[in-house]
Structures are given as C-alpha cells and as structure tokens.
Write a protein that holds these residues in place. Structure first.
Motif: not given
Length: 88
Positions: A59-73
């Motif tokens: 919701p902040m930057c608008g980028q889609a990210f993988d919830m399975r990736s701890f680093a991305e989360v």
C-alpha cells in the motif's frame, strides 16, 4: 469393558502386539502395506494456493511482492521505503 470401547481390535495396536511378540518391525509393516497397494493417502491442511495468490501489492509503494519471501516482506514493512530493484 468400559462404555464406548469397541471390541474390534485396532490394527495399529495389533501391529504393536505382534512386534512385542517378535513380529515385523514398524518399518517392515509399512513396507508390507505399501507393497500390497491398499494404502490411500489423504492430503492434510488447506489446499495449495495458486501462484498469484502469494503476491500482494504494497500500500505504500505500490509494488507487488511475494509473501513467501521474508526479505521482501520485511522490506515492505519499513515506513518510507522505495520499491525493490528486482532487475539485478
């Protein structure tokens, strides 16, 4: 006999008793069951999600990210972050 107890012997208990009397080990009993082909496995838990259901939009930057990736989360939980550069 206690109320609610069945007179039908439990197959697992029977295997344990046979082992105690010198019968096959549990691994041997499992191999026998699998060799007979009468074992039917059942899936446990919720069914697997479709690939696209693992992605959410930040919701902040608008980028889609993988919830399975701890680093991305963790990246997308930081206030004021910029979208990740995924091209490198």
């Amino acid at each position: 006999m206690m109320p609610g107890k069945s007179k039908t012997p439990n197959p697992i208990h029977e295997r344990i008793r046979r082992k105690a009397r010198g019968g096959p080990s549990l691994s041997e009993a499992v191999k026998e069951v699998l060799a007979r082909g009468d074992y039917t496995g059942k899936p446990h838990g919720a069914p697997d999600l479709a690939e696209e259901e693992h992605f959410v939009r930040c919701p902040m930057c608008g980028q889609a990210f993988d919830m399975r990736s701890f680093a991305e989360v963790m990246h997308h939980t930081e206030p004021g972050h910029k979208p990740l550069d995924l091209d490198s």
